[in-house]
Write a protein that holds these residues in place. Structure first.
Motif, PDB file in Angstrom:
ATOM      1  N   PHE A   1       0.836  -1.204   0.000  1.00 42.42           N
ATOM      2  CA  PHE A   1       0.000   0.000   0.000  1.00 42.42           C
ATOM      3  C   PHE A   1       0.872   1.256   0.000  1.00 42.42           C
ATOM      4  CE2 PHE A   1      -4.188  -1.913   1.732  1.00 42.42           C
ATOM      5  CZ  PHE A   1      -4.751  -1.925   0.473  1.00 42.42           C
ATOM      6  N   ASN A   2       1.958   1.259   0.757  1.00 41.65           N
ATOM      7  CA  ASN A   2       2.852   2.420   0.744  1.00 41.65           C
ATOM      8  C   ASN A   2       3.444   2.641  -0.639  1.00 41.65           C
ATOM      9  OD1 ASN A   2       3.568   4.050   3.318  1.00 41.65           O
ATOM     10  ND2 ASN A   2       3.099   1.992   4.036  1.00 41.65           N
TER      11      ASN A   2
ATOM     12  N   MET B   1      -8.174   6.168   1.229  1.00 37.45           N
ATOM     13  CA  MET B   1      -9.015   5.196   1.926  1.00 37.45           C
ATOM     14  C   MET B   1      -8.563   3.788   1.555  1.00 37.45           C
ATOM     15  SD  MET B   1     -10.975   6.996   3.762  1.00 37.45           S
ATOM     16  CE  MET B   1     -12.285   5.883   4.254  1.00 37.45           C
ATOM     17  N   LEU B   2      -8.550   2.894   2.545  1.00 39.91           N
ATOM     18  CA  LEU B   2      -8.123   1.511   2.349  1.00 39.91           C
ATOM     19  C   LEU B   2      -9.285   0.571   2.637  1.00 39.91           C
ATOM     20  CD1 LEU B   2      -4.695   1.623   4.253  1.00 39.91           C
ATOM     21  CD2 LEU B   2      -5.170   2.228   1.857  1.00 39.91           C
ATOM     22  N   GLU B   3      -9.356  -0.511   1.871  1.00 37.99           N
ATOM     23  CA  GLU B   3     -10.408  -1.513   2.039  1.00 37.99           C
ATOM     24  C   GLU B   3      -9.814  -2.872   1.715  1.00 37.99           C
ATOM     25  OE1 GLU B   3     -13.102  -2.550   3.429  1.00 37.99           O
ATOM     26  OE2 GLU B   3     -14.662  -1.480   2.316  1.00 37.99           O
TER      27      GLU B   3
ATOM     28  N   ALA C   1      -7.507   9.117  -2.999  1.00 40.44           N
ATOM     29  CA  ALA C   1      -7.342   7.761  -3.527  1.00 40.44           C
ATOM     30  C   ALA C   1      -8.158   6.786  -2.698  1.00 40.44           C
ATOM     31  CB  ALA C   1      -5.867   7.352  -3.501  1.00 40.44           C
ATOM     32  N   VAL C   2      -8.677   5.761  -3.365  1.00 38.77           N
ATOM     33  CA  VAL C   2      -9.314   4.641  -2.670  1.00 38.77           C
ATOM     34  C   VAL C   2      -8.616   3.372  -3.147  1.00 38.77           C
ATOM     35  CG1 VAL C   2     -11.547   5.720  -2.190  1.00 38.77           C
ATOM     36  CG2 VAL C   2     -11.209   4.549  -4.352  1.00 38.77           C
ATOM     37  N   CYS C   3      -8.176   2.570  -2.190  1.00 35.53           N
ATOM     38  CA  CYS C   3      -7.337   1.406  -2.489  1.00 35.53           C
ATOM     39  C   CYS C   3      -7.912   0.163  -1.833  1.00 35.53           C
ATOM     40  CB  CYS C   3      -5.926   1.623  -1.937  1.00 35.53           C
ATOM     41  SG  CYS C   3      -5.187   3.187  -2.398  1.00 35.53           S
ATOM     42  N   ALA C   4      -7.755  -0.964  -2.510  1.00 39.82           N
ATOM     43  CA  ALA C   4      -8.239  -2.232  -1.970  1.00 39.82           C
ATOM     44  C   ALA C   4      -7.218  -3.322  -2.215  1.00 39.82           C
ATOM     45  CB  ALA C   4      -9.561  -2.615  -2.619  1.00 39.82           C
ATOM     46  N   ILE C   5      -7.303  -4.360  -1.416  1.00 40.65           N
ATOM     47  CA  ILE C   5      -6.482  -5.538  -1.673  1.00 40.65           C
ATOM     48  C   ILE C   5      -7.092  -6.322  -2.823  1.00 40.65           C
ATOM     49  CG2 ILE C   5      -5.675  -7.738  -0.721  1.00 40.65           C
ATOM     50  CD1 ILE C   5      -5.431  -6.274   1.968  1.00 40.65           C
TER      51      ILE C   5
ATOM     52  N   TYR D   1     -14.496   8.601  -7.359  1.00 42.44           N
ATOM     53  CA  TYR D   1     -13.287   7.949  -6.861  1.00 42.44           C
ATOM     54  C   TYR D   1     -12.814   6.893  -7.848  1.00 42.44           C
ATOM     55  CZ  TYR D   1     -15.067   9.901  -2.486  1.00 42.44           C
ATOM     56  OH  TYR D   1     -15.556  10.741  -1.520  1.00 42.44           O
ATOM     57  N   GLU D   2     -11.514   6.830  -8.048  1.00 36.01           N
ATOM     58  CA  GLU D   2     -10.908   5.801  -8.897  1.00 36.01           C
ATOM     59  C   GLU D   2     -10.319   4.731  -7.980  1.00 36.01           C
ATOM     60  OE1 GLU D   2     -10.972   4.467 -12.425  1.00 36.01           O
ATOM     61  OE2 GLU D   2     -11.603   6.540 -12.155  1.00 36.01           O
ATOM     62  N   LEU D   3     -10.722   3.485  -8.172  1.00 35.64           N
ATOM     63  CA  LEU D   3     -10.254   2.391  -7.323  1.00 35.64           C
ATOM     64  C   LEU D   3      -8.893   1.883  -7.788  1.00 35.64           C
ATOM     65  CD1 LEU D   3     -10.774   0.318  -5.042  1.00 35.64           C
ATOM     66  CD2 LEU D   3     -11.855  -1.145  -6.783  1.00 35.64           C
ATOM     67  N   LEU D   4      -7.958   1.804  -6.848  1.00 31.19           N
ATOM     68  CA  LEU D   4      -6.656   1.179  -7.082  1.00 31.19           C
ATOM     69  C   LEU D   4      -6.671  -0.128  -6.294  1.00 31.19           C
ATOM     70  CD1 LEU D   4      -4.438   4.309  -6.299  1.00 31.19           C
ATOM     71  CD2 LEU D   4      -5.210   3.540  -8.548  1.00 31.19           C
ATOM     72  N   ALA D   5      -6.518  -1.253  -6.968  1.00 32.86           N
ATOM     73  CA  ALA D   5      -6.571  -2.542  -6.278  1.00 32.86           C
ATOM     74  C   ALA D   5      -5.279  -3.316  -6.518  1.00 32.86           C
ATOM     75  CB  ALA D   5      -7.766  -3.357  -6.763  1.00 32.86           C
ATOM     76  N   LEU D   6      -4.814  -3.993  -5.470  1.00 29.84           N
ATOM     77  CA  LEU D   6      -3.634  -4.845  -5.618  1.00 29.84           C
ATOM     78  C   LEU D   6      -3.935  -6.034  -6.520  1.00 29.84           C
ATOM     79  CD1 LEU D   6      -2.234  -4.909  -1.954  1.00 29.84           C
ATOM     80  CD2 LEU D   6      -1.254  -3.737  -3.942  1.00 29.84           C
ATOM     81  N   PHE D   7      -5.160  -6.595  -6.408  1.00 27.12           N
ATOM     82  CA  PHE D   7      -5.519  -7.788  -7.161  1.00 27.12           C
ATOM     83  C   PHE D   7      -6.969  -7.776  -7.610  1.00 27.12           C
ATOM     84  CE2 PHE D   7      -2.615  -9.125  -3.698  1.00 27.12           C
ATOM     85  CZ  PHE D   7      -1.564  -9.658  -4.429  1.00 27.12           C
ATOM     86  N   THR D   8      -7.237  -8.465  -8.722  1.00 27.54           N
ATOM     87  CA  THR D   8      -8.563  -8.976  -9.035  1.00 27.54           C
ATOM     88  C   THR D   8      -8.479 -10.461  -8.695  1.00 27.54           C
ATOM     89  OG1 THR D   8      -7.965  -9.583 -11.288  1.00 27.54           O
ATOM     90  CG2 THR D   8      -8.887  -7.359 -10.960  1.00 27.54           C
ATOM     91  N   ARG D   9      -9.611 -11.159  -8.719  1.00 26.33           N
ATOM     92  CA  ARG D   9      -9.586 -12.589  -8.410  1.00 26.33           C
ATOM     93  C   ARG D   9      -8.640 -13.332  -9.340  1.00 26.33           C
ATOM     94  NH1 ARG D   9     -14.626 -16.862  -8.793  1.00 26.33           N
ATOM     95  NH2 ARG D   9     -13.561 -18.630  -7.856  1.00 26.33           N
ATOM     96  N   ALA D  10      -8.738 -13.064 -10.630  1.00 25.66           N
ATOM     97  CA  ALA D  10      -7.891 -13.756 -11.618  1.00 25.66           C
ATOM     98  C   ALA D  10      -6.416 -13.484 -11.356  1.00 25.66           C
ATOM     99  CB  ALA D  10      -8.266 -13.340 -13.034  1.00 25.66           C
ATOM    100  N   GLU D  11      -6.058 -12.233 -11.073  1.00 22.94           N
ATOM    101  CA  GLU D  11      -4.660 -11.886 -10.778  1.00 22.94           C
ATOM    102  C   GLU D  11      -4.174 -12.579  -9.512  1.00 22.94           C
ATOM    103  OE1 GLU D  11      -4.701  -7.362 -12.662  1.00 22.94           O
ATOM    104  OE2 GLU D  11      -5.190  -7.664 -10.551  1.00 22.94           O
ATOM    105  N   LEU D  12      -5.040 -12.599  -8.491  1.00 25.15           N
ATOM    106  CA  LEU D  12      -4.673 -13.219  -7.216  1.00 25.15           C
ATOM    107  C   LEU D  12      -4.352 -14.694  -7.417  1.00 25.15           C
ATOM    108  CD1 LEU D  12      -4.520 -13.048  -4.079  1.00 25.15           C
ATOM    109  CD2 LEU D  12      -6.925 -13.742  -4.078  1.00 25.15           C
ATOM    110  N   VAL D  13      -5.245 -15.403  -8.066  1.00 29.87           N
ATOM    111  CA  VAL D  13      -5.059 -16.840  -8.264  1.00 29.87           C
ATOM    112  C   VAL D  13      -3.842 -17.117  -9.147  1.00 29.87           C
ATOM    113  CG1 VAL D  13      -6.138 -18.922  -9.199  1.00 29.87           C
ATOM    114  CG2 VAL D  13      -7.481 -17.340  -7.809  1.00 29.87           C
ATOM    115  N   ALA D  14      -3.683 -16.331 -10.211  1.00 30.40           N
ATOM    116  CA  ALA D  14      -2.542 -16.523 -11.117  1.00 30.40           C
ATOM    117  C   ALA D  14      -1.209 -16.252 -10.421  1.00 30.40           C
ATOM    118  CB  ALA D  14      -2.687 -15.628 -12.349  1.00 30.40           C
ATOM    119  N   LEU D  15      -1.125 -15.157  -9.658  1.00 27.83           N
ATOM    120  CA  LEU D  15       0.135 -14.821  -8.985  1.00 27.83           C
ATOM    121  C   LEU D  15       0.474 -15.783  -7.852  1.00 27.83           C
ATOM    122  CD1 LEU D  15       0.188 -10.915  -8.800  1.00 27.83           C
ATOM    123  CD2 LEU D  15       1.780 -12.397 -10.000  1.00 27.83           C
ATOM    124  N   ALA D  16      -0.538 -16.427  -7.295  1.00 28.49           N
ATOM    125  CA  ALA D  16      -0.299 -17.362  -6.183  1.00 28.49           C
ATOM    126  C   ALA D  16       0.322 -18.666  -6.662  1.00 28.49           C
ATOM    127  CB  ALA D  16      -1.602 -17.638  -5.442  1.00 28.49           C
ATOM    128  N   ARG D  17       0.226 -18.948  -7.946  1.00 33.64           N
ATOM    129  CA  ARG D  17       0.763 -20.220  -8.494  1.00 33.64           C
ATOM    130  C   ARG D  17       2.272 -20.241  -8.448  1.00 33.64           C
ATOM    131  NH1 ARG D  17      -3.325 -19.716 -12.967  1.00 33.64           N
ATOM    132  NH2 ARG D  17      -5.062 -20.917 -12.207  1.00 33.64           N
TER     133      ARG D  17
END
Length: 192
Positions: A60-61, A129-131, A156-160, A176-192
């Motif tokens: 987030f930082n 804002m964080l979510e 900024a509004v940010c989410a995991i 507000y424009e959402l900045l997210a670390l992951f979408t579901r597809a990105e999360l699953v793909a990066l976890a592999r």
């Protein structure tokens, strides 16, 4: 890709693996929004894990590094560990950000306020804002309203995780424009 960007991508992969191990479950679930889903994401388990907390605060930082902000906030209870980890890492990195926590209901005693931490801010200060998870964006928008009612400026509004179920669009409609670390597809793909 710069060395810093490569390092952040590696941290993102580490966080994705931890999130999938500790916070991501497939099955049949009813979400807080009332919608049914074939997966459930309980970020608190990872956000309250020592490495998970450090990874979230660091990422987030990095996400917020180019913004001129005084602090970060979010709706209690989900955002509590996100705000804490982000503020601690910001201090460690020499760019201190103060924290805000938004109550679901006004405090029933004392000042009766909705927002905790306002003593570290002045009217007009810029915040992010964080979510943990954005589905419809409802709880994040409620927190944003409470912060703007407290005369702070959300930049900024940010989410995991962005579940990609209309929240991003609802937030955009509210300005507000959402900045997210992951979408579901990105999360699953990066976890592999």
């Amino acid at each position: 890709m710069s060395a810093v960007e490569e390092q952040m991508m590696e941290l993102k992969r580490r966080l994705a693996r931890l999130l999938v191990e500790k916070s991501y479950r497939e099955g049949d679930f009813v979400l807080a929004s009332g919608r049914r889903s074939d997966y459930y994401f309980d970020c608190r388990v990872t956000a309250l894990h020592a490495e998970g907390s450090w990874l979230i605060g660091t990422l987030f930082n990095h996400m917020l590094k180019d913004l001129d902000i005084k602090g970060v906030g979010g709706m209690t209870l989900g955002a509590d560990p996100l705000v804490s980890s982000t503020t601690v890492i910001s201090h460690e990195q020499g760019r201190p950000l103060n924290g805000l926590l938004v109550r679901k209901e006004a405090k029933g005693h004392g000042t009766g306020q909705y927002v905790e931490g306002l003593g570290n801010f002045e009217a007009g200060d810029r915040v992010a804002m964080l979510e943990d998870v954005v589905t419809t964006g409802g709880s994040l928008l409620k927190a944003c309203h409470r912060i703007t009612d407290a005369e702070l400026n959300i930049v900024a509004v940010c989410a995991i995780l962005d579940r990609e179920e209309g929240g991003r669009e609802k937030l955009r409609e509210a300005g507000y424009e959402l900045l997210a670390l992951f979408t579901r597809a990105e999360l699953v793909a990066l976890a592999r």
